[in-house]
Design a protein around this motif. Structure first.
Motif, PDB file in Angstrom:
ATOM      1  N   ALA A   1      55.181  79.439 -62.881  1.00 40.19           N
ATOM      2  CA  ALA A   1      56.147  78.855 -63.815  1.00 40.19           C
ATOM      3  C   ALA A   1      55.424  77.915 -64.763  1.00 40.19           C
ATOM      4  O   ALA A   1      54.504  77.200 -64.348  1.00 40.19           O
ATOM      5  N   TRP A   2      55.861  77.925 -66.034  1.00 39.60           N
ATOM      6  CA  TRP A   2      55.292  77.002 -67.023  1.00 39.60           C
ATOM      7  C   TRP A   2      56.283  76.842 -68.178  1.00 39.60           C
ATOM      8  O   TRP A   2      56.742  77.822 -68.759  1.00 39.60           O
ATOM      9  N   SER A   3      56.611  75.597 -68.495  1.00 31.04           N
ATOM     10  CA  SER A   3      57.431  75.310 -69.670  1.00 31.04           C
ATOM     11  C   SER A   3      57.119  73.903 -70.148  1.00 31.04           C
ATOM     12  O   SER A   3      56.427  73.146 -69.472  1.00 31.04           O
TER      13      SER A   3
ATOM     14  N   ASP B   1      54.554  69.039 -69.786  1.00 35.14           N
ATOM     15  CA  ASP B   1      54.555  70.378 -69.212  1.00 35.14           C
ATOM     16  C   ASP B   1      54.961  70.342 -67.742  1.00 35.14           C
ATOM     17  O   ASP B   1      54.622  69.402 -67.018  1.00 35.14           O
ATOM     18  N   VAL B   2      55.665  71.392 -67.330  1.00 37.78           N
ATOM     19  CA  VAL B   2      56.113  71.575 -65.949  1.00 37.78           C
ATOM     20  C   VAL B   2      55.558  72.905 -65.459  1.00 37.78           C
ATOM     21  O   VAL B   2      55.662  73.915 -66.163  1.00 37.78           O
ATOM     22  N   SER B   3      54.979  72.931 -64.265  1.00 35.92           N
ATOM     23  CA  SER B   3      54.408  74.181 -63.779  1.00 35.92           C
ATOM     24  C   SER B   3      54.458  74.263 -62.260  1.00 35.92           C
ATOM     25  O   SER B   3      54.571  73.253 -61.565  1.00 35.92           O
ATOM     26  N   VAL B   4      54.375  75.500 -61.780  1.00 35.56           N
ATOM     27  CA  VAL B   4      54.201  75.787 -60.356  1.00 35.56           C
ATOM     28  C   VAL B   4      53.033  76.753 -60.249  1.00 35.56           C
ATOM     29  O   VAL B   4      52.978  77.761 -60.958  1.00 35.56           O
ATOM     30  N   ARG B   5      52.095  76.423 -59.361  1.00 33.33           N
ATOM     31  CA  ARG B   5      50.956  77.304 -59.122  1.00 33.33           C
ATOM     32  C   ARG B   5      50.902  77.690 -57.647  1.00 33.33           C
ATOM     33  O   ARG B   5      50.896  76.818 -56.776  1.00 33.33           O
TER      34      ARG B   5
ATOM     35  N   LYS C   1      59.910  79.295 -58.894  1.00 31.90           N
ATOM     36  CA  LYS C   1      60.136  78.941 -60.291  1.00 31.90           C
ATOM     37  C   LYS C   1      60.664  77.512 -60.376  1.00 31.90           C
ATOM     38  O   LYS C   1      61.415  77.059 -59.509  1.00 31.90           O
ATOM     39  N   ALA C   2      60.261  76.792 -61.422  1.00 29.76           N
ATOM     40  CA  ALA C   2      60.807  75.475 -61.730  1.00 29.76           C
ATOM     41  C   ALA C   2      61.259  75.499 -63.175  1.00 29.76           C
ATOM     42  O   ALA C   2      60.508  75.941 -64.056  1.00 29.76           O
ATOM     43  N   ARG C   3      62.480  75.047 -63.415  1.00 29.50           N
ATOM     44  CA  ARG C   3      63.076  75.119 -64.745  1.00 29.50           C
ATOM     45  C   ARG C   3      63.543  73.751 -65.222  1.00 29.50           C
ATOM     46  O   ARG C   3      64.167  72.999 -64.464  1.00 29.50           O
ATOM     47  N   ILE C   4      63.264  73.438 -66.469  1.00 28.38           N
ATOM     48  CA  ILE C   4      63.847  72.254 -67.102  1.00 28.38           C
ATOM     49  C   ILE C   4      65.347  72.487 -67.197  1.00 28.38           C
ATOM     50  O   ILE C   4      65.802  73.528 -67.690  1.00 28.38           O
ATOM     51  N   TYR C   5      66.132  71.529 -66.711  1.00 28.65           N
ATOM     52  CA  TYR C   5      67.572  71.708 -66.696  1.00 28.65           C
ATOM     53  C   TYR C   5      68.151  71.513 -68.092  1.00 28.65           C
ATOM     54  O   TYR C   5      68.215  70.405 -68.614  1.00 28.65           O
TER      55      TYR C   5
END
Length: 313
Positions: free
Chosen positions: A260-262, A269-273, A304-308
């Motif tokens: 995930a990346w946004s 930035d927000v991410s999951v690796r 996944k991680a999402r900006i709300y």
């Protein structure tokens, strides 16, 4: 070492549409994540511990085709207000009627579809109410595909039915682009744009003749909320920022296994690796932030991680 974005300049103020609080609380925003051990969508303020006590909202689907939740995003509708779109590797996708209830369950679904083939993403086309899903492996078609679901009544999601299936090798992500009127899809070594034609059960995806080559298997596909007209895509070898007008991409990370990346409107930035360990080697107990503190939930496997936000860009 804390990761930083590659873009220089002052951080942008976050618009109220991206925040749970008022503009006076611009530093506060929330993250929704698919957590596959508990099999829940969980939401927290990004600046607090990711504990049970701090959960702002959750959705629990139960078992069956809902195992290993793989995607969540939020959209506004004319008939139901805010909804959550969810996908699960077990085979199902759905539309959740997101209410003020803190903890919601399967009975809050407005619609369920079963595209199979390891669904990784789901998107809603505004105004016409169609749903598009991305499946990464064999199911309705071998090798991966997109499914289009069209309604007979836009105000009634229960009338959605599958009207089109498009072969798309390794399909992992879909994202509606309101500025260009495209549906972007990512899969094996390509990011591709589609036009949406027709309405109701005549809704179809047609190639827009635009694509961006990737080096590996495309994975996540999310907006750059700090800059409309740009999106982020990850593949086997890293993360990239794509200018949707020029179809040029810029590398923002050379890490592998980015699920995930946004980017928030503030520039963070927000991410999951994936960490390659635990019960799901494709996940991680940590959601990473390029500016604020990373958040780890012991025993969790975030995918996944999402900006709300309900915004598309």
């Amino acid at each position: 070492m804390k990761r930083r974005t590659l873009l220089a300049g002052a951080a942008l103020a976050a618009p109220a549409s991206l925040l749970l609080g008022s503009p006076a609380k611009a530093a506060t925003w929330s993250i929704a994540a698919t957590e596959q051990v508990s099999n829940k969508v969980l939401m927290w303020d990004k600046d607090v511990a990711f504990s049970d006590a701090n959960v702002q909202w959750s959705w629990t689907p139960g078992a069956g085709g809902w195992y290993n939740l793989s995607d969540v995003r939020f959209r506004n509708t004319a008939s139901f207000g805010e909804v959550a779109l969810v996908a699960a590797s077990g085979g199902n996708v759905g539309i959740v009627d997101k209410t003020t209830e803190q903890h919601q369950e399967l009975n809050d679904l407005l619609w369920t579809g079963s595209p199979g083939g390891n669904p990784h993403a789901v998107e809603r086309i505004p105004d016409i109410g169609a749903i598009v899903t991305a499946s990464s492996s064999d199911g309705l078609l071998a090798g991966g595909y997109l499914c289009v679901y069209g309604p007979t009544a836009i105000s009634n999601p229960s009338t959605l039915a599958r009207v089109q299936t498009i072969a798309f090798k390794g399909a992992h992500g879909v994202l509606w682009d309101p500025s260009l009127g495209h549906l972007w899809a990512v899969g094996d070594k390509v990011l591709r744009a589609y036009n949406v034609t027709g309405t109701y059960r005549n809704t179809r995806l047609v190639s827009a003749g635009k694509s961006v080559a990737l080096s590996g298997l495309g994975h996540d596909l999310q907006p750059d909320y700090s800059s409309p007209g740009h999106l982020f895509v990850t593949d086997t070898y890293g993360a990239y920022r794509v200018d949707t007008a020029t179809l040029t991409k810029t590398t923002v990370s050379t890490e592998g296994s980015l699920k995930a990346w946004s980017r928030h409107s503030s520039g963070e930035d927000v991410s999951v690796r994936a960490d390659g360990t635990g019960s799901r080697t494709w996940g991680s107990p940590t959601v990473r932030f390029s500016v604020g503190a990373d958040r780890t939930r012991t025993g969790a496997e975030f995918y996944k991680a999402r900006i709300y936000t309900t915004a598309f860009e």
